[in-house]
Enzyme design. Sequence first.
Site, mmCIF file in Angstrom:
data_model
loop_
_atom_site.group_PDB
_atom_site.id
_atom_site.type_symbol
_atom_site.label_atom_id
_atom_site.label_comp_id
_atom_site.label_asym_id
_atom_site.label_seq_id
_atom_site.Cartn_x
_atom_site.Cartn_y
_atom_site.Cartn_z
ATOM 1 N N LYS A 90 2.923 -2.016 -7.564
ATOM 2 C CA LYS A 90 4.277 -1.753 -8.054
ATOM 3 C C LYS A 90 5.350 -2.496 -7.248
ATOM 4 O O LYS A 90 6.202 -3.151 -7.826
ATOM 5 C CB LYS A 90 4.533 -0.239 -8.019
ATOM 6 C CG LYS A 90 5.884 0.170 -8.586
ATOM 7 C CD LYS A 90 5.886 0.099 -10.087
ATOM 8 C CE LYS A 90 7.209 0.458 -10.702
ATOM 9 N NZ LYS A 90 7.367 -0.155 -12.022
ATOM 10 N N GLU A 145 9.676 -11.994 -21.329
ATOM 11 C CA GLU A 145 9.348 -10.637 -20.886
ATOM 12 C C GLU A 145 8.223 -10.051 -21.750
ATOM 13 O O GLU A 145 7.325 -9.382 -21.236
ATOM 14 C CB GLU A 145 10.610 -9.752 -20.916
ATOM 15 C CG GLU A 145 10.392 -8.289 -20.628
ATOM 16 C CD GLU A 145 9.771 -7.978 -19.268
ATOM 17 O OE1 GLU A 145 9.645 -8.876 -18.418
ATOM 18 O OE2 GLU A 145 9.374 -6.809 -19.072
ATOM 19 N N TRP A 192 -3.948 -1.747 -1.289
ATOM 20 C CA TRP A 192 -3.976 -2.928 -2.137
ATOM 21 C C TRP A 192 -4.271 -4.064 -1.180
ATOM 22 O O TRP A 192 -3.437 -4.436 -0.356
ATOM 23 C CB TRP A 192 -2.624 -3.113 -2.819
ATOM 24 C CG TRP A 192 -2.597 -4.183 -3.857
ATOM 25 C CD1 TRP A 192 -2.965 -4.059 -5.169
ATOM 26 C CD2 TRP A 192 -2.155 -5.536 -3.691
ATOM 27 N NE1 TRP A 192 -2.781 -5.257 -5.821
ATOM 28 C CE2 TRP A 192 -2.284 -6.173 -4.942
ATOM 29 C CE3 TRP A 192 -1.647 -6.273 -2.618
ATOM 30 C CZ2 TRP A 192 -1.945 -7.504 -5.152
ATOM 31 C CZ3 TRP A 192 -1.317 -7.604 -2.817
ATOM 32 C CH2 TRP A 192 -1.468 -8.205 -4.069
ATOM 33 N N ARG A 228 1.133 1.900 -5.940
ATOM 34 C CA ARG A 228 1.394 0.898 -4.910
ATOM 35 C C ARG A 228 0.132 0.146 -4.496
ATOM 36 O O ARG A 228 0.195 -0.853 -3.798
ATOM 37 C CB ARG A 228 1.986 1.566 -3.670
ATOM 38 C CG ARG A 228 3.254 2.326 -3.918
ATOM 39 C CD ARG A 228 3.749 2.954 -2.654
ATOM 40 N NE ARG A 228 4.107 1.936 -1.695
ATOM 41 C CZ ARG A 228 5.299 1.343 -1.639
ATOM 42 N NH1 ARG A 228 6.237 1.711 -2.485
ATOM 43 N NH2 ARG A 228 5.557 0.425 -0.759
ATOM 44 N N LYS A 232 4.678 -8.653 -20.334
ATOM 45 C CA LYS A 232 4.175 -7.291 -20.598
ATOM 46 C C LYS A 232 2.787 -7.357 -21.213
ATOM 47 O O LYS A 232 1.870 -6.656 -20.801
ATOM 48 C CB LYS A 232 5.090 -6.517 -21.568
ATOM 49 C CG LYS A 232 6.379 -5.970 -21.026
ATOM 50 C CD LYS A 232 6.238 -4.832 -20.054
ATOM 51 C CE LYS A 232 6.189 -5.307 -18.650
ATOM 52 N NZ LYS A 232 7.391 -5.504 -17.907
ATOM 53 N N GLU A 269 0.016 -8.901 -18.643
ATOM 54 C CA GLU A 269 -0.309 -8.215 -17.386
ATOM 55 C C GLU A 269 -1.083 -6.919 -17.616
ATOM 56 O O GLU A 269 -1.794 -6.453 -16.743
ATOM 57 C CB GLU A 269 0.933 -7.969 -16.533
ATOM 58 C CG GLU A 269 1.922 -7.008 -17.107
ATOM 59 C CD GLU A 269 3.162 -6.828 -16.219
ATOM 60 O OE1 GLU A 269 3.065 -6.984 -15.004
ATOM 61 O OE2 GLU A 269 4.226 -6.525 -16.778
ATOM 62 N N CYS A 280 0.868 -1.165 0.000
ATOM 63 C CA CYS A 280 0.000 0.000 0.000
ATOM 64 C C CYS A 280 0.901 1.209 0.000
ATOM 65 O O CYS A 280 2.110 1.092 0.136
ATOM 66 C CB CYS A 280 -0.859 0.018 1.255
ATOM 67 S SG CYS A 280 -1.773 -1.511 1.505
ATOM 68 N N HIS A 326 7.114 -29.483 -27.800
ATOM 69 C CA HIS A 326 7.073 -30.513 -26.761
ATOM 70 C C HIS A 326 5.755 -30.495 -25.999
ATOM 71 O O HIS A 326 5.701 -30.948 -24.850
ATOM 72 C CB HIS A 326 8.268 -30.351 -25.812
ATOM 73 C CG HIS A 326 9.580 -30.594 -26.488
ATOM 74 N ND1 HIS A 326 9.960 -31.827 -26.942
ATOM 75 C CD2 HIS A 326 10.571 -29.749 -26.845
ATOM 76 C CE1 HIS A 326 11.137 -31.747 -27.528
ATOM 77 N NE2 HIS A 326 11.525 -30.485 -27.496
ATOM 78 N N ASN A 372 1.204 0.041 6.132
ATOM 79 C CA ASN A 372 1.562 -0.761 4.960
ATOM 80 C C ASN A 372 2.380 -1.931 5.472
ATOM 81 O O ASN A 372 3.372 -1.729 6.166
ATOM 82 C CB ASN A 372 2.395 0.095 3.993
ATOM 83 C CG ASN A 372 3.002 -0.738 2.874
ATOM 84 O OD1 ASN A 372 2.409 -1.722 2.439
ATOM 85 N ND2 ASN A 372 4.178 -0.351 2.419
ATOM 86 N N GLY A 373 1.954 -3.142 5.140
ATOM 87 C CA GLY A 373 2.705 -4.319 5.593
ATOM 88 C C GLY A 373 1.759 -5.418 6.028
ATOM 89 O O GLY A 373 0.571 -5.406 5.699
HETATM 90 C C1 F6R Z 1 6.235 -6.438 -14.349
HETATM 91 C C2 F6R Z 1 6.824 -5.935 -13.126
HETATM 92 C C3 F6R Z 1 7.118 -6.907 -12.034
HETATM 93 C C4 F6R Z 1 8.380 -6.494 -11.269
HETATM 94 C C5 F6R Z 1 8.598 -7.405 -10.047
HETATM 95 C C6 F6R Z 1 9.880 -7.061 -9.326
HETATM 96 O O1 F6R Z 1 6.048 -5.426 -15.293
HETATM 97 O O2 F6R Z 1 7.043 -4.766 -12.966
HETATM 98 O O3 F6R Z 1 7.220 -8.220 -12.495
HETATM 99 O O4 F6R Z 1 9.466 -6.565 -12.132
HETATM 100 O O5 F6R Z 1 7.519 -7.293 -9.177
HETATM 101 O O6 F6R Z 1 9.883 -5.735 -8.894
HETATM 102 P P1 F6R Z 1 11.224 -4.991 -8.516
HETATM 103 O O7 F6R Z 1 12.023 -4.840 -9.766
HETATM 104 O O8 F6R Z 1 10.800 -3.700 -7.929
HETATM 105 O O9 F6R Z 1 11.933 -5.891 -7.542
#
Ligand code: F6R
Length: 586
Positions: free
Chosen positions: A581, A465, A73, A27, A469, A472, A2, A488, A99-100
């Site tokens: 995030k 990757e 969140w 967040r 992208k 998500e 959060c 496979h 937050n936590g």
């Molecule tokens: C996807 C994304 C996440 C982060 C992951 C790690 O677009 O952003 O998969 O890469 O949660 O986050 P960090 O880099 O902050 O450790």
Amino acid sequence: MCGIIGYIGEKQAAPIIFSGLKKLEYRGYDSAGIATLNNGIHIKKDVGKVKDIHSRINLTDLPGFIGIGHTRWATHGGVTKENAHPHTDCSGEIVIVHNGIIENFQELKRELKHHKLKSETDSEIIAHLIEEEMENKGFVEAAKTALKRVEGHFSLLILNKNDKRMIAARRGSPLVIGVGKGEYFPASDIPAFLDYTKDVIYLHDNDFVVLDKNGPKFFNLKNGENIERVVSTVDWDAEQAKKGEFEHFMLKEIIEQTETIQKAINQKMEIVEEVVGDIKNAQGIFFVGCGTAYHACLTGSYLFSKVAKKHVNVVSGSEFPHFEHFLTDKTLVIAVSQSGETADVLEAVKTARKRGSKVLSIVNVMGSSLTRNSDKVLLTHSGPEICVLSTKAYTAQLALMLLLAYATAGKIEDGRDQLKNLYNMVYNLTALSKRKKLKKLAEKLKDKEHIFTIGRGLMYPTALEAALKLKEVSYIHTEGFAGGDLKHGTIALIEKGTPCITFVSNGTEKEILSNAMEIKSRGGYIIGVGPKNNDIFDYFIKVPKSSVADPITHIIPMQILAYQLAVLRGCDPDKPRNLAKSVTVK
Ligand code: F6R
């Protein structure tokens, strides 16, 4: 996961907290609320995004010069108004934002069963615990004693109706304090207060802070001792944390990559040399990261194999503890993270340190928990990444991986040259004409149920990757595979018109095209990403030839495609559903 922000100073607190909450929404964004202090406690909170809540109940007219706010969140308890923060004790005199995760929540709840809890959250218990301690202690002592009893992670802001001070505390979850002139902004992250100040105090775990207009007083929560914390100045500016002319942060951050990749390679030579020394002396190297950062690690392992001829292990943060027995005091762990707050990465680093291993981190947020728990740090210098999806931080991580691989091979200048050459390429790849072409492709793909992405060698992590992208942010099911692996099993899912994005790169061209042919023969719609068109492709996305920098050039069109798909499908590119995030829970 959060966001929290507080204000104490001479201005009206609520508008400042409101603007901070909007900046922290990456967040968490399922509910939000603010509490201020002015002859009593005033609270407004509700479910939804900050701006929608504000349009319904006006969050900025709460009176007072002291206040706290929260954007949520959900982890404990559903998305309801009752579960939204701030939370109060029974008397309504103590108010908190948190937050936590409180791990001994059930135990504390049993103990405080004579208290009336109004929400299903673990957080609310903190307010009641302080209330209980206040029977025989003052506010500050009661808060200290209460927090000593809390197990788990927290960053917390606490107010008391009868006190003009604010308490801030952290353990495990991020908390920094913006320092203005006679005003303070405790917050989960720096962008929350960048409009007001660039001066920051980074709090450490177990810091307990008493804030009033005269400044903060710091204590260690474990032993109660007074401690000192210094003020640092960040080189981020408020504009970087704003959308400016762009409709979404995601697009802004994709376009910024022309600059951010160049900033990433601007490292102090002495530190790079020291790191190379550590890499050469290590007996066993692990790259650790989560999600997108894990893909950067995987790409790094191919680069180290190809360029530096050095073996490295790659492990996802959440799996790392299972490799504990391979770690010694000769092992080097390279942890990669944008936020520096990802719980699984921090846990991995803790495991490594327990075993005496050295830790190098590649991280974007200066002062984050990861930077403090590492022996050495290379900052990616991408500036604030606000969109929940990682784009510019990813290519900066790739650039650093490439630079380190070349430096380890004793050819750092070659690496630097390759990366400098990317400036024009990335500029062209993000140009409006390219974005328009990708929008056309997005129009073709927007109603598809599945998309597959394939690549070989360096393009394999790129395929993973790209799939992450696309799925998500557009919510279209997308899976990435090594080119040779689809046959496979997964090839059974290919039907007439199933899109398969094929990444073509130097050295793997023949094999990947033959994999694409296998898919085309079963009706697949082949989208080629590479320097040269081919008859196999039904749609072609041209990217320049850049050899080992291909993971950077090939992912950029995919970031743009993901963005266009999200917009066309009516999804919010900056705040995809269910995501946050920084993933600060295990
Ligand atoms: C996807 C994304 C996440 C982060 C992951 C790690 O677009 O952003 O998969 O890469 O949660 O986050 P960090 O880099 O902050 O450790």
